[in-house]
Design a protein around this motif. Sequence first.
Motif, PDB file in Angstrom:
ATOM      1  N   GLN A   1       0.811  -1.210   0.000  1.00  0.00           N
ATOM      2  CA  GLN A   1       0.000   0.000   0.000  1.00  0.00           C
ATOM      3  C   GLN A   1       0.850   1.268   0.000  1.00  0.00           C
ATOM      4  O   GLN A   1       0.483   2.258  -0.619  1.00  0.00           O
ATOM      5  CB  GLN A   1      -0.938  -0.011   1.207  1.00  0.00           C
ATOM      6  N   SER A   2       1.997   1.223   0.691  1.00  0.00           N
ATOM      7  CA  SER A   2       2.846   2.416   0.669  1.00  0.00           C
ATOM      8  C   SER A   2       3.401   2.626  -0.744  1.00  0.00           C
ATOM      9  O   SER A   2       3.633   3.767  -1.160  1.00  0.00           O
ATOM     10  CB  SER A   2       3.975   2.297   1.699  1.00  0.00           C
ATOM     11  N   LEU A   3       3.574   1.524  -1.487  1.00  0.00           N
ATOM     12  CA  LEU A   3       4.012   1.645  -2.876  1.00  0.00           C
ATOM     13  C   LEU A   3       2.868   2.154  -3.761  1.00  0.00           C
ATOM     14  O   LEU A   3       3.085   2.985  -4.644  1.00  0.00           O
ATOM     15  CB  LEU A   3       4.515   0.289  -3.394  1.00  0.00           C
ATOM     16  N   ASP A   4       1.634   1.653  -3.490  1.00  0.00           N
ATOM     17  CA  ASP A   4       0.455   2.142  -4.218  1.00  0.00           C
ATOM     18  C   ASP A   4       0.325   3.652  -4.065  1.00  0.00           C
ATOM     19  O   ASP A   4      -0.026   4.367  -5.007  1.00  0.00           O
ATOM     20  CB  ASP A   4      -0.827   1.492  -3.669  1.00  0.00           C
ATOM     21  N   LEU A   5       0.603   4.114  -2.857  1.00  0.00           N
ATOM     22  CA  LEU A   5       0.493   5.537  -2.560  1.00  0.00           C
ATOM     23  C   LEU A   5       1.437   6.331  -3.469  1.00  0.00           C
ATOM     24  O   LEU A   5       1.044   7.326  -4.087  1.00  0.00           O
ATOM     25  CB  LEU A   5       0.861   5.745  -1.098  1.00  0.00           C
ATOM     26  N   MET A   6       2.683   5.871  -3.568  1.00  0.00           N
ATOM     27  CA  MET A   6       3.666   6.529  -4.422  1.00  0.00           C
ATOM     28  C   MET A   6       3.211   6.517  -5.884  1.00  0.00           C
ATOM     29  O   MET A   6       3.364   7.494  -6.609  1.00  0.00           O
ATOM     30  CB  MET A   6       5.018   5.818  -4.317  1.00  0.00           C
ATOM     31  N   ARG A   7       2.622   5.381  -6.267  1.00  0.00           N
ATOM     32  CA  ARG A   7       2.130   5.253  -7.638  1.00  0.00           C
ATOM     33  C   ARG A   7       1.006   6.260  -7.877  1.00  0.00           C
ATOM     34  O   ARG A   7       0.937   6.897  -8.934  1.00  0.00           O
ATOM     35  CB  ARG A   7       1.642   3.818  -7.864  1.00  0.00           C
ATOM     36  N   SER A   8       0.129   6.415  -6.880  1.00  0.00           N
ATOM     37  CA  SER A   8      -0.999   7.329  -7.051  1.00  0.00           C
ATOM     38  C   SER A   8      -0.514   8.775  -7.198  1.00  0.00           C
ATOM     39  O   SER A   8      -1.184   9.594  -7.809  1.00  0.00           O
ATOM     40  CB  SER A   8      -1.969   7.209  -5.870  1.00  0.00           C
ATOM     41  N   TYR A   9       0.655   9.069  -6.640  1.00  0.00           N
ATOM     42  CA  TYR A   9       1.206  10.426  -6.778  1.00  0.00           C
ATOM     43  C   TYR A   9       2.031  10.564  -8.056  1.00  0.00           C
ATOM     44  O   TYR A   9       2.630  11.609  -8.290  1.00  0.00           O
ATOM     45  CB  TYR A   9       2.117  10.791  -5.600  1.00  0.00           C
ATOM     46  N   ALA A  10       2.097   9.497  -8.845  1.00  0.00           N
ATOM     47  CA  ALA A  10       2.929   9.487 -10.048  1.00  0.00           C
ATOM     48  C   ALA A  10       4.372   9.883  -9.714  1.00  0.00           C
ATOM     49  O   ALA A  10       4.983  10.717 -10.375  1.00  0.00           O
ATOM     50  CB  ALA A  10       2.346  10.407 -11.134  1.00  0.00           C
ATOM     51  N   ALA A  11       4.914   9.261  -8.664  1.00  0.00           N
ATOM     52  CA  ALA A  11       6.280   9.556  -8.232  1.00  0.00           C
ATOM     53  C   ALA A  11       7.292   9.008  -9.241  1.00  0.00           C
ATOM     54  O   ALA A  11       7.024   8.021  -9.919  1.00  0.00           O
ATOM     55  CB  ALA A  11       6.537   8.947  -6.862  1.00  0.00           C
TER      56      ALA A  11
ATOM     57  N   VAL B   1      12.452   3.321   4.687  1.00  0.00           N
ATOM     58  CA  VAL B   1      11.915   2.058   5.190  1.00  0.00           C
ATOM     59  C   VAL B   1      13.052   1.103   5.544  1.00  0.00           C
ATOM     60  O   VAL B   1      12.979   0.344   6.500  1.00  0.00           O
ATOM     61  CB  VAL B   1      10.985   1.399   4.135  1.00  0.00           C
TER      62      VAL B   1
ATOM     63  N   LYS C   1      12.183   8.710  -0.994  1.00  0.00           N
ATOM     64  CA  LYS C   1      11.145   9.055  -0.027  1.00  0.00           C
ATOM     65  C   LYS C   1      10.457   7.839   0.581  1.00  0.00           C
ATOM     66  O   LYS C   1       9.706   7.968   1.529  1.00  0.00           O
ATOM     67  CB  LYS C   1      10.098   9.966  -0.681  1.00  0.00           C
ATOM     68  N   LEU C   2      10.697   6.659   0.003  1.00  0.00           N
ATOM     69  CA  LEU C   2      10.042   5.474   0.569  1.00  0.00           C
ATOM     70  C   LEU C   2      11.016   4.335   0.864  1.00  0.00           C
ATOM     71  O   LEU C   2      11.210   3.966   2.017  1.00  0.00           O
ATOM     72  CB  LEU C   2       8.925   4.993  -0.374  1.00  0.00           C
TER      73      LEU C   2
END
Lengths: 265, 277
Positions: free
Chosen positions: B173-183, B196, B191-192
């Motif tokens: 989910q923390s990776l999904d979050l980054m994906r949703s921000y188009a990182a 971690v 940043k992740l």
Amino acid sequence: MNTPPIIEFDRVSKVYQSGGGPVTALLDVSLSIAAGEFIALIGPSGCGKSTLMRLIGDLEQPSSGTVRVKGKTPEQARLDRDYGIVFQAPVLYEWRTVRRNVELPLEIMGRPPAERRERAMSLLRLVGLGDFGDAYPHQLSGGMQQRAAIARALSFEPSILLMDEPFGALDEITRERMQTELLSLWSSAAPRPTVIFVTHSIPEAVFLADRVVVMSPRPGRVQRIVPIDLPRPRVFETRESPGFFSLVTEVREALRATENERVEV
Amino acid sequence: MTYPAQGAPGGAPGTLARRALPIIGVIATLLLLWEGARLLFGLSEQRLPSLGSIIETMFTPTRGGAGPLLIVQMLANGWATFRVALGGFVIGGLLGFGLAVLFMRLPVLERGLMPYVIGSQTVPILAIAPMVVVGFGRMGAPPWLAKMVVAAYLTFFPVTIGMLRGLRSASPQSLDLMRSYAATPFQYFWKLRLPVSLPYLFTALKIAASAAVIGAIVAELPSGAREGIGVMILNAAQYYNSRPQALYLAILVAGLVGVCFYGLVVLAEHLIVKWRA
């Protein structure tokens, strides 16, 4: 609903390849959602409601059919940062303070530090965490963490808000309070974001949504769409009104129909 | 009597005494056991030297009276070992870090190279150290460089394994979050994945800290080395029969170097990984 749909599913199916052969998570789903609508997706486990949400967010891709988000592919919508997402777990980054968690999307989008900070603090105040900006996530209760997660999703003012059982891990009292808070956040935003809200709870779906999409499992399908015509703003008393009860019953019946159908098949 | 060592940083002053107490208790118990064993089994100074004689040895001058006190010489050599271990630790740490990032980005490389990385650690360091020291010496490299390479050789492995594990420990989910921000890939990393992995990295660095000291000492053993606690250990071992105290002293100083090094890593962890309760 004369406005063009902001999200459109056209005969969308999603098949996962698993060890025991292909599993159809979604079958032939067509659905259109208007801008500013609050949609609740409800159904038993395995009905594909989370998958539906993840397809909008380009976190998964359909096996067949098309999904359009603001007239674009979901991928383009994601690259344009059209949606914010909230999961059942807060998924705050534990090494960042609460404020810097809310700033994270803005940081990635390259906004200047002063603007980030100001925006994060005003959102934290809005969700009642004004005094907790410098705290680390583990110092907050579950409800407070989820408020921070909502603030983070709203930080860059996305036009779509995807919420995957965001209050599922909270106790009933906190949960009802958060529902009211979410509605006031949603209705005070201009323009109102479109919300896709996945839930297991019938009263929650009825209390929040403009339309409740009832889904049935194996394979995941849209069973019925129940329009919720309860007046807004919805308040504490809404949950005690006869209209609320009859809609809860209607959704419950629709969910039971999915059970019966499955038994017959 | 033992108290659980509760690692609450910045606790009340009372907790400091509470944390020091078990350490003092253990030392006192060890000293009592040492002297008790001498009395109980009637051990001679040659079999097990008394604490008094070890302390006395500390303050005997070296080189027939012309050199510094033995303890000063030991500590100076311990310091030399510390510097070499630190250099090797930095080199090995960077190498391990780089390998972990490389393996994360290119799993093909991991499958191809990991057997050799693991294999490198199953070869006894005692066999490799002389090759490195002699080989580097022939090429005209300064002796400290060869020693650092041996220390680095033992350091990189735990860092590679720990860091690789850490880099892969970001939740879906923390990776999904980054994906949703188009990182960007760099933002995913910076940043992740990197933050971690820090707790994993520090666990690996603690293991690597003592390994680096061992590596440095082993690299000092081949003949020709002139400084380092390894040299002191060799010298003292030669005269063990006539003067066993010196070897015990050398072991103590070697242990001190290791503990100081470990403490340094723990300190860095407290300063950097400060979000943990």
